[in-house]
Design an enzyme around this catalytic site. Structure first.
Site, PDB file in Angstrom:
ATOM      1  N   THR A 133      21.513 -92.265   9.969  1.00 53.06           N
ATOM      2  CA  THR A 133      20.771 -92.763   9.961  1.00 53.06           C
ATOM      3  C   THR A 133      21.575 -94.363  10.242  1.00 53.06           C
ATOM      4  O   THR A 133      22.614 -94.481  10.318  1.00 53.06           O
ATOM      5  CB  THR A 133      20.159 -92.737   8.626  1.00 53.06           C
ATOM      6  OG1 THR A 133      19.526 -93.969   8.011  1.00 53.06           O
ATOM      7  CG2 THR A 133      21.654 -92.735   7.646  1.00 53.06           C
ATOM      8  N   ASP A 134      20.715 -95.226  10.280  1.00 50.65           N
ATOM      9  CA  ASP A 134      20.949 -97.218  10.387  1.00 50.65           C
ATOM     10  C   ASP A 134      21.269 -97.074   9.114  1.00 50.65           C
ATOM     11  O   ASP A 134      21.903 -97.871   9.118  1.00 50.65           O
ATOM     12  CB  ASP A 134      19.895 -97.652  10.887  1.00 50.65           C
ATOM     13  CG  ASP A 134      18.532 -97.678  10.553  1.00 50.65           C
ATOM     14  OD1 ASP A 134      18.704 -96.462   9.158  1.00 50.65           O
ATOM     15  OD2 ASP A 134      17.833 -98.583  10.180  1.00 50.65           O
ATOM     16  N   GLU A 135      21.012 -96.552   7.878  1.00 52.02           N
ATOM     17  CA  GLU A 135      21.300 -96.767   6.049  1.00 52.02           C
ATOM     18  C   GLU A 135      22.417 -96.890   6.346  1.00 52.02           C
ATOM     19  O   GLU A 135      22.954 -97.225   5.559  1.00 52.02           O
ATOM     20  CB  GLU A 135      20.705 -96.339   6.033  1.00 52.02           C
ATOM     21  CG  GLU A 135      19.170 -95.907   5.628  1.00 52.02           C
ATOM     22  CD  GLU A 135      18.480 -95.282   4.807  1.00 52.02           C
ATOM     23  OE1 GLU A 135      18.857 -94.812   3.610  1.00 52.02           O
ATOM     24  OE2 GLU A 135      17.286 -94.841   5.194  1.00 52.02           O
ATOM     25  N   TYR A 169      22.303 -91.110  -0.611  1.00 53.80           N
ATOM     26  CA  TYR A 169      22.269 -90.802   0.680  1.00 53.80           C
ATOM     27  C   TYR A 169      22.434 -91.091   1.897  1.00 53.80           C
ATOM     28  O   TYR A 169      23.444 -90.566   2.737  1.00 53.80           O
ATOM     29  CB  TYR A 169      20.806 -91.291   0.353  1.00 53.80           C
ATOM     30  CG  TYR A 169      20.309 -90.880   2.525  1.00 53.80           C
ATOM     31  CD1 TYR A 169      20.367 -89.305   3.068  1.00 53.80           C
ATOM     32  CD2 TYR A 169      19.561 -91.886   2.662  1.00 53.80           C
ATOM     33  CE1 TYR A 169      20.096 -88.752   4.429  1.00 53.80           C
ATOM     34  CE2 TYR A 169      19.460 -91.220   4.641  1.00 53.80           C
ATOM     35  CZ  TYR A 169      19.259 -90.502   4.865  1.00 53.80           C
ATOM     36  OH  TYR A 169      18.715 -89.825   6.656  1.00 53.80           O
ATOM     37  N   LYS A 202      25.635 -89.457   4.187  1.00 54.81           N
ATOM     38  CA  LYS A 202      25.304 -89.425   6.284  1.00 54.81           C
ATOM     39  C   LYS A 202      26.218 -90.262   6.235  1.00 54.81           C
ATOM     40  O   LYS A 202      26.933 -89.793   7.655  1.00 54.81           O
ATOM     41  CB  LYS A 202      24.275 -90.262   6.459  1.00 54.81           C
ATOM     42  CG  LYS A 202      22.559 -89.288   6.113  1.00 54.81           C
ATOM     43  CD  LYS A 202      22.705 -88.251   6.620  1.00 54.81           C
ATOM     44  CE  LYS A 202      22.145 -88.698   7.998  1.00 54.81           C
ATOM     45  NZ  LYS A 202      22.538 -86.881   8.649  1.00 54.81           N
TER      46      LYS A 202
HETATM   47  P1  NAD Z   1      13.870 -84.098   6.586  1.00 56.27           P
HETATM   48  O1  NAD Z   1      14.257 -84.175   5.345  1.00 56.27           O
HETATM   49  O2  NAD Z   1      11.705 -83.645   6.885  1.00 56.27           O
HETATM   50  O3  NAD Z   1      14.569 -82.640   7.124  1.00 56.27           O
HETATM   51  C1  NAD Z   1      15.376 -81.919   6.167  1.00 56.27           C
HETATM   52  C2  NAD Z   1      15.464 -80.083   7.398  1.00 56.27           C
HETATM   53  O4  NAD Z   1      16.521 -79.718   6.366  1.00 56.27           O
HETATM   54  C3  NAD Z   1      14.537 -79.779   6.479  1.00 56.27           C
HETATM   55  O5  NAD Z   1      13.544 -78.876   7.033  1.00 56.27           O
HETATM   56  C4  NAD Z   1      15.905 -78.500   5.485  1.00 56.27           C
HETATM   57  O6  NAD Z   1      14.844 -77.763   4.519  1.00 56.27           O
HETATM   58  C5  NAD Z   1      16.296 -78.742   6.340  1.00 56.27           C
HETATM   59  N1  NAD Z   1      17.622 -78.386   4.975  1.00 56.27           N
HETATM   60  C6  NAD Z   1      17.971 -78.845   3.958  1.00 56.27           C
HETATM   61  N2  NAD Z   1      19.137 -78.800   3.269  1.00 56.27           N
HETATM   62  C7  NAD Z   1      19.355 -77.522   4.234  1.00 56.27           C
HETATM   63  C8  NAD Z   1      20.712 -76.677   4.231  1.00 56.27           C
HETATM   64  N3  NAD Z   1      21.359 -77.217   3.298  1.00 56.27           N
HETATM   65  N4  NAD Z   1      20.266 -75.636   4.826  1.00 56.27           N
HETATM   66  C9  NAD Z   1      19.914 -76.179   6.385  1.00 56.27           C
HETATM   67  N5  NAD Z   1      18.482 -76.360   6.592  1.00 56.27           N
HETATM   68  C10 NAD Z   1      18.372 -77.536   5.595  1.00 56.27           C
HETATM   69  O7  NAD Z   1      15.026 -84.697   7.420  1.00 56.27           O
HETATM   70  P2  NAD Z   1      13.500 -85.748   8.884  1.00 56.27           P
HETATM   71  O8  NAD Z   1      13.158 -86.595   8.570  1.00 56.27           O
HETATM   72  O9  NAD Z   1      13.668 -84.866   9.445  1.00 56.27           O
HETATM   73  O10 NAD Z   1      15.436 -85.941   9.013  1.00 56.27           O
HETATM   74  C11 NAD Z   1      16.271 -85.485   9.692  1.00 56.27           C
HETATM   75  C12 NAD Z   1      16.855 -85.646   9.986  1.00 56.27           C
HETATM   76  O11 NAD Z   1      17.569 -87.360  10.218  1.00 56.27           O
HETATM   77  C13 NAD Z   1      18.517 -85.830   9.116  1.00 56.27           C
HETATM   78  O12 NAD Z   1      19.797 -85.587   9.241  1.00 56.27           O
HETATM   79  C14 NAD Z   1      18.253 -87.306   8.286  1.00 56.27           C
HETATM   80  O13 NAD Z   1      19.455 -87.985   7.227  1.00 56.27           O
HETATM   81  C15 NAD Z   1      18.097 -88.209   9.658  1.00 56.27           C
HETATM   82  N6  NAD Z   1      17.338 -89.543  10.057  1.00 56.27           N
HETATM   83  C16 NAD Z   1      15.903 -89.203   9.349  1.00 56.27           C
HETATM   84  C17 NAD Z   1      15.327 -90.376   9.188  1.00 56.27           C
HETATM   85  C18 NAD Z   1      13.954 -90.489   8.999  1.00 56.27           C
HETATM   86  O14 NAD Z   1      13.242 -90.939   9.168  1.00 56.27           O
HETATM   87  N7  NAD Z   1      13.488 -89.383   8.829  1.00 56.27           N
HETATM   88  C19 NAD Z   1      16.244 -91.684   9.938  1.00 56.27           C
HETATM   89  C20 NAD Z   1      17.433 -91.853  10.243  1.00 56.27           C
HETATM   90  C21 NAD Z   1      17.743 -90.563   9.854  1.00 56.27           C
HETATM   91  P1  TYD Z   2      11.445 -94.744   2.491  1.00 56.97           P
HETATM   92  O1  TYD Z   2      10.191 -94.207   3.593  1.00 56.97           O
HETATM   93  O2  TYD Z   2      11.601 -93.887   1.117  1.00 56.97           O
HETATM   94  O3  TYD Z   2      11.967 -94.827   3.669  1.00 56.97           O
HETATM   95  P2  TYD Z   2      13.895 -95.056   3.253  1.00 56.97           P
HETATM   96  O4  TYD Z   2      14.218 -95.650   2.332  1.00 56.97           O
HETATM   97  O5  TYD Z   2      15.143 -94.886   3.708  1.00 56.97           O
HETATM   98  O6  TYD Z   2      14.113 -96.280   4.191  1.00 56.97           O
HETATM   99  O7  TYD Z   2      10.821 -96.459   2.596  1.00 56.97           O
HETATM  100  C1  TYD Z   2      10.338 -96.740   3.125  1.00 56.97           C
HETATM  101  C2  TYD Z   2      10.694 -98.205   2.402  1.00 56.97           C
HETATM  102  O8  TYD Z   2       9.257 -98.444   1.590  1.00 56.97           O
HETATM  103  C3  TYD Z   2      11.786 -98.430   1.317  1.00 56.97           C
HETATM  104  O9  TYD Z   2      12.130 -99.849   1.509  1.00 56.97           O
HETATM  105  C4  TYD Z   2      11.126 -98.308  -0.048  1.00 56.97           C
HETATM  106  C5  TYD Z   2       9.323 -98.756  -0.427  1.00 56.97           C
HETATM  107  N1  TYD Z   2       8.670 -97.578  -0.419  1.00 56.97           N
HETATM  108  C6  TYD Z   2       7.933 -98.626  -1.385  1.00 56.97           C
HETATM  109  O10 TYD Z   2       7.819 -99.800  -1.229  1.00 56.97           O
HETATM  110  N2  TYD Z   2       6.493 -97.590  -2.182  1.00 56.97           N
HETATM  111  C7  TYD Z   2       7.609 -95.677  -1.613  1.00 56.97           C
HETATM  112  O11 TYD Z   2       6.151 -95.644  -2.471  1.00 56.97           O
HETATM  113  C8  TYD Z   2       7.886 -95.416  -1.139  1.00 56.97           C
HETATM  114  C9  TYD Z   2       8.209 -94.052  -0.800  1.00 56.97           C
HETATM  115  C10 TYD Z   2       9.222 -96.516  -0.660  1.00 56.97           C
END
Ligand code: NAD
Ligand code: TYD
Length: 358
Positions: free
Chosen positions: A136-138, A162, A166
């Protein structure tokens, strides 16, 4: 036929990636999806591909070294695409332990098992094997000014449990590349949105609440900025990095689409009003009056913004979906999948929601 081991394929991005890959490669590849199915994992996301002969699902925890080693023993894995993680910042603030366990120790298990399966007696690795770690960019922390961006060279400065977990997992992947010459890439992407996203994240939560006339919670002043990336563009980028990227490199993947949270919420309201049919009862419910400013998230990062210059220059990838189009595709998907939303918001979700927004 190339075999992919996808971890976390039942989650949001993982399931979109699996759909993307079958659409692109059809029967030319085999995918094994390893997922333990936490609250965020949902096999309904993969219903339409689950009977394919070139797809299989293994329910296993990535922290379980024996189970993961077995998958490598029983299959000649060519590619690992590692999505599995705990992914929600708010949950990490309440319960950091599971983030360290899954994101750090789980990644270590994945690295060790791939290394054992792929390493040759002389310490080199079998031809063509690759591991892609999705991050992630975080990990880069928070930006203050509008002219600042995250580059691959930006020092790591994570703030939340989190992003710290990561960042730690990224460091382990880097250590394996540096120490063993382990064939890997890291991608750091910005906030994704699109079909199958669990409604604890901003965009699906706002869509779901607005359609029910429920409060739209805005943390703090609503001016925090995120860089939104349409999930199908991300899936394409991951595939392109594995096929065309230089091994051992990190690539940032961003949407060129920075917006304040309050802007996102207003766009969602406008788009819903535009897309709901004239005679749909919910038209009356969806209004800006639902917006409710609530207490800020602890340690809330101000702004994320990715400069995807490297991936564009080296690989030719760029974010194709403009936010105005991506949000329509997303809302359309949610309109067409009301049952999906009902299923994922039953049970545990209600408990989470009432504790989080009490
Ligand atoms: P998500 O939470 O929707 O899905 C995570 C999946 O991993 C789920 O299916 C869960 O069951 C599985 N999982 C969790 N713990 C596990 C374990 N111990 N063993 C096996 N499986 C397990 O997440 P996402 O949004 O699809 O994100 C996927 C990846 O991308 C993550 O690594 C996250 O850090 C990264 N990422 C996500 C975002 C975003 O905006 N969603 C942005 C940047 C990076
Ligand atoms: P989120 O979707 O949780 O992603 P991330 O924290 O990984 O960026 O949140 C996106 C942005 O929206 C973040 O600045 C927090 C804000 N947010 C709200 O303002 N209200 C909400 O109910 C949620 C879930 C997030």
């Amino acid at each position: 036929m190339r075999t992919y081991l996808v971890t976390g394929g039942a989650g949001f991005i993982g399931s979109n990636y699996i759909h993307y890959m079958f659409k692109k490669y059809d029967n030319e590849i085999r995918i094994i999806n390893v997922d333990v199915l936490t609250y965020a994992g949902n096999l309904e996301n993969l219903k339409d591909i689950e009977n394919r002969e070139n797809y299989s699902f293994v329910r296993a925890d990535i922290c379980d070294a024996e189970a993961i080693a077995k998958v490598f023993e029983e299959n000649d894995i060519d590619r690992v695409v590692h999505f599995a993680a705990e992914s929600h910042v708010d949950r990490s603030i309440k319960n950091p332990e599971v983030f360290v366990k899954t994101n750090v120790l789980g990644t270590l298990v994945m690295l060790n098992c791939a290394k054992s399966a792929w390493e040759l007696p002389d310490g080199t690795f079998k031809e063509g094997k690759k591991f892609l770690h999705v991050s992630t960019d975080e990990v880069y922390g928070s930006l203050e000014n509008e002219d600042e961006f995250f580059y691959e060279t930006t020092p790591y400065a994570p703030h939340s449990p989190y992003s710290a977990s990561k960042a730690s997992s990224d460091m382990l992947v880097r250590a394996y590349m540096d120490t063993y010459h382990f064939p890997a890439n890291i991608t750091n992407c910005s906030n994704n949105y699109g079909p199958y996203q669990f409604p604890e994240k901003l965009i699906p939560l706002i869509i779901n609440n607005a359609l029910q006339g429920k409060d739209l919670p805005v943390y703090g002043d609503g001016k925090n900025v995120r860089d939104w990336l349409y999930v199908a563009d991300h899936a394409k980028a991951i595939d392109m990095v594995q096929e065309q990227g230089r091994l051992f490199e990190t690539y940032n993947i961003g949407g060129h689409n920075e917006k304040q949270n309050i802007e996102i919420i207003n766009i969602i309201i406008e788009t819903l009003q535009e897309m709901l049919p004239e005679d749909d009862e919910r038209r009356k419910l969806v209004t800006t009056k639902l917006i409710k400013y609530v207490a800020d998230r602890k340690g809330h990062d101000k702004r994320y913004a990715i400069a995807p210059d490297k991936i564009k220059a080296e690989i030719g990838w760029y974010p194709e979906t403009m936010f105005k189009d991506g949000i329509k595709l997303t809302i359309k998907w949610f309109f067409e999948h009301e049952d999906w939303m009902k299923h994922v918001t039953s049970g545990d979700y209600q408990k989470y929601y009432s504790e989080m927004y009490k």
